[in-house]
Structures are given as C-alpha cells and as structure tokens.
Motif scaffolding. Structure first.
Motif, short mmCIF file in Angstrom:
data_model
loop_
_atom_site.label_atom_id
_atom_site.label_comp_id
_atom_site.label_asym_id
_atom_site.label_seq_id
_atom_site.Cartn_x
_atom_site.Cartn_y
_atom_site.Cartn_z
N VAL A 93 0.87 -1.17 0.00
CA VAL A 93 0.00 0.00 0.00
C VAL A 93 0.91 1.22 0.00
CG1 VAL A 93 -1.82 1.24 1.21
CG2 VAL A 93 -1.76 -1.27 1.31
N GLU A 94 0.83 2.02 -1.04
CA GLU A 94 1.70 3.19 -1.13
C GLU A 94 1.18 4.31 -0.22
OE1 GLU A 94 1.99 3.94 -5.36
OE2 GLU A 94 3.47 2.34 -5.60
N HIS A 95 1.80 5.49 -0.30
CA HIS A 95 1.48 6.62 0.56
C HIS A 95 0.05 7.11 0.35
CE1 HIS A 95 5.69 6.75 1.44
NE2 HIS A 95 6.04 7.21 0.25
N VAL A 110 -1.11 -4.38 -5.20
CA VAL A 110 -0.52 -3.06 -5.02
C VAL A 110 -1.63 -2.02 -5.05
CG1 VAL A 110 1.08 -1.33 -5.94
CG2 VAL A 110 1.61 -3.77 -6.17
N VAL A 111 -1.69 -1.23 -3.99
CA VAL A 111 -2.63 -0.11 -3.93
C VAL A 111 -1.78 1.15 -4.05
CG1 VAL A 111 -4.35 1.09 -2.53
CG2 VAL A 111 -4.21 -1.42 -2.46
N GLY A 120 -15.16 -3.61 2.90
CA GLY A 120 -15.61 -4.91 2.41
C GLY A 120 -15.07 -5.32 1.06
N ALA A 121 -14.25 -4.51 0.43
CA ALA A 121 -13.73 -4.83 -0.90
C ALA A 121 -12.68 -5.94 -0.82
CB ALA A 121 -13.13 -3.59 -1.55
N LEU A 122 -12.51 -6.67 -1.92
CA LEU A 122 -11.51 -7.72 -2.03
C LEU A 122 -10.58 -7.40 -3.19
CD1 LEU A 122 -10.25 -10.50 -1.44
CD2 LEU A 122 -12.01 -11.50 -2.94
N VAL A 123 -9.33 -7.03 -2.86
CA VAL A 123 -8.31 -6.79 -3.88
C VAL A 123 -7.56 -8.11 -4.05
CG1 VAL A 123 -6.29 -5.42 -4.52
CG2 VAL A 123 -8.16 -4.36 -3.23
N GLU A 128 -3.47 -4.56 -9.30
CA GLU A 128 -2.98 -3.20 -9.05
C GLU A 128 -4.14 -2.23 -9.08
OE1 GLU A 128 0.57 -1.51 -10.46
OE2 GLU A 128 1.47 -3.44 -10.96
N CYS A 129 -4.22 -1.41 -8.05
CA CYS A 129 -5.24 -0.37 -7.97
C CYS A 129 -4.60 0.95 -8.39
CB CYS A 129 -5.78 -0.27 -6.56
SG CYS A 129 -6.61 -1.77 -5.98
N GLU A 130 -5.17 1.58 -9.40
CA GLU A 130 -4.62 2.83 -9.94
C GLU A 130 -4.55 3.91 -8.86
OE1 GLU A 130 -6.66 4.36 -13.40
OE2 GLU A 130 -7.24 2.31 -13.95
N PRO A 131 -3.61 4.85 -9.00
CA PRO A 131 -3.52 5.94 -8.03
C PRO A 131 -4.74 6.86 -8.11
CG PRO A 131 -1.86 6.20 -9.77
CD PRO A 131 -2.55 4.90 -10.00
N GLY A 132 -5.13 7.38 -6.95
CA GLY A 132 -6.16 8.41 -6.89
C GLY A 132 -7.56 7.94 -7.23
#
Length: 171
Positions: A93-95, A110-111, A120-123, A128-132
């Motif tokens: 998890v980034e900043h 990667v978040v 409740g979400a499942l990554v 990879e979750c995009e920034p912002g």
C-alpha cells in the motif's frame, strides 16, 4: 502493554511517538515509522516475512497484517489508514491511502498512492489499484476517480484524526 514478541531472530522495532494498544499483537520482523498507532485486537504477524510501516500509519481495531511464506511482504507507505477488521496479506500500500473496514488485500496486490479501497472490498492477488481512485466490490473494481479535495477530505483527514486519537492514549 501490547504483546510484542521476538521471533526467528527478529524483534519488532518502533519509531518515535507510536501508540500500541494493550491488546495489539506485534510479532517478529515488524518495523514501524514514527507516529504510528496499532489499535485494540490488531495483529501484525511478521513470522514468515517482513512487515514494514511508514510514518503516520494507523492499523485499526481487529486488523490483521500477515504474509505468504517466502513469497510476499507487507509494505505500507506514509499516511495510511487500515480500517477496522481489514486484512492486508502480503500486499503493498503506497502513501496516502485508506483501506476501508473489512477490506481484504491479497498477496502481491498493489494499492497505489491516493487510493481508497472501500469497506468490504476484495483486492485480488497481483491486482494493481490505480492511483487516486476508489476501488469497491468483490472482486474490487475501480468505481471512481478522486479529486484532490476528495483525497484530502477522505484520506488525509482520516490519518490526521488517528494522530489525534492516539494522543489521547499517550498523554
């Protein structure tokens, strides 16, 4: 005092001004930055691989951080809130992120910075979750792009509130 247990030749290391709730368990290869808080019932189990937290990270009540033996690590950047009963298993998890209550992040996910993972979400593993952005659902999908004002209101202020809350316990 929290359960702080050395294991496998590693003793948890803490930065300055950290609050560790009495029922938190921090085990093995765990390192935090400054101004972190680890709340009641949280478990950081660095028994099979490292767990690294940046500065101003709050791990809320009942959250679990763990890794996959020899295959993943937990890395959490600065100004991150990990919500109540969330699970971070070998993810990065980034900043400036908010991981919602009951969310699950699986190995090697990667978040990216400025992102919210909704309650409740499942990554999934390797996702990879995009920034912002906001990610929600099972499995998690992008549902919104955040404005800078929304990032400040929902992510930055949450982390700042937890600095205030932890100060109540350390005074």
């Amino acid at each position: 005092m929290a359960l702080i247990r050395p294991l496998g030749g590693f003793t948890p290391q803490f930065g300055k001004n950290c609050f560790l709730a009495e029922t938190a368990a921090i085990i093995g290869d765990v390192t935090t930055g400054d101004d972190c808080s680890i709340w009641y019932g949280a478990v950081l189990r660095g028994d099979v691989n490292p767990i690294r937290l940046g500065n101003r990270v709050n791990i809320q009540d009942g959250a679990v951080l763990h890794t996959l033996h020899r295959k993943s690590v937990v890395e959490i950047g600065d100004n991150v809130s990990v919500g109540h009963n969330a699970t971070v298993h070998g993810a990065r998890v980034e900043h400036d992120c908010l991981i919602g209550m009951g969310a699950t992040l699986l190995d090697n996910a990667v978040v990216h910075s400025g992102t919210i993972v909704a309650a409740g979400a499942l990554v999934l593993s390797n996702q990879e979750c995009e920034p912002g952005c906001v990610y929600a659902g099972v499995p998690a999908k992008k549902v919104k792009t955040l404005t800078p004002e929304e990032q400040h209101r929902m992510i930055t202020l949450n982390a700042e509130h937890y600095l205030t809350y932890s100060s109540w316990y350390t005074e």
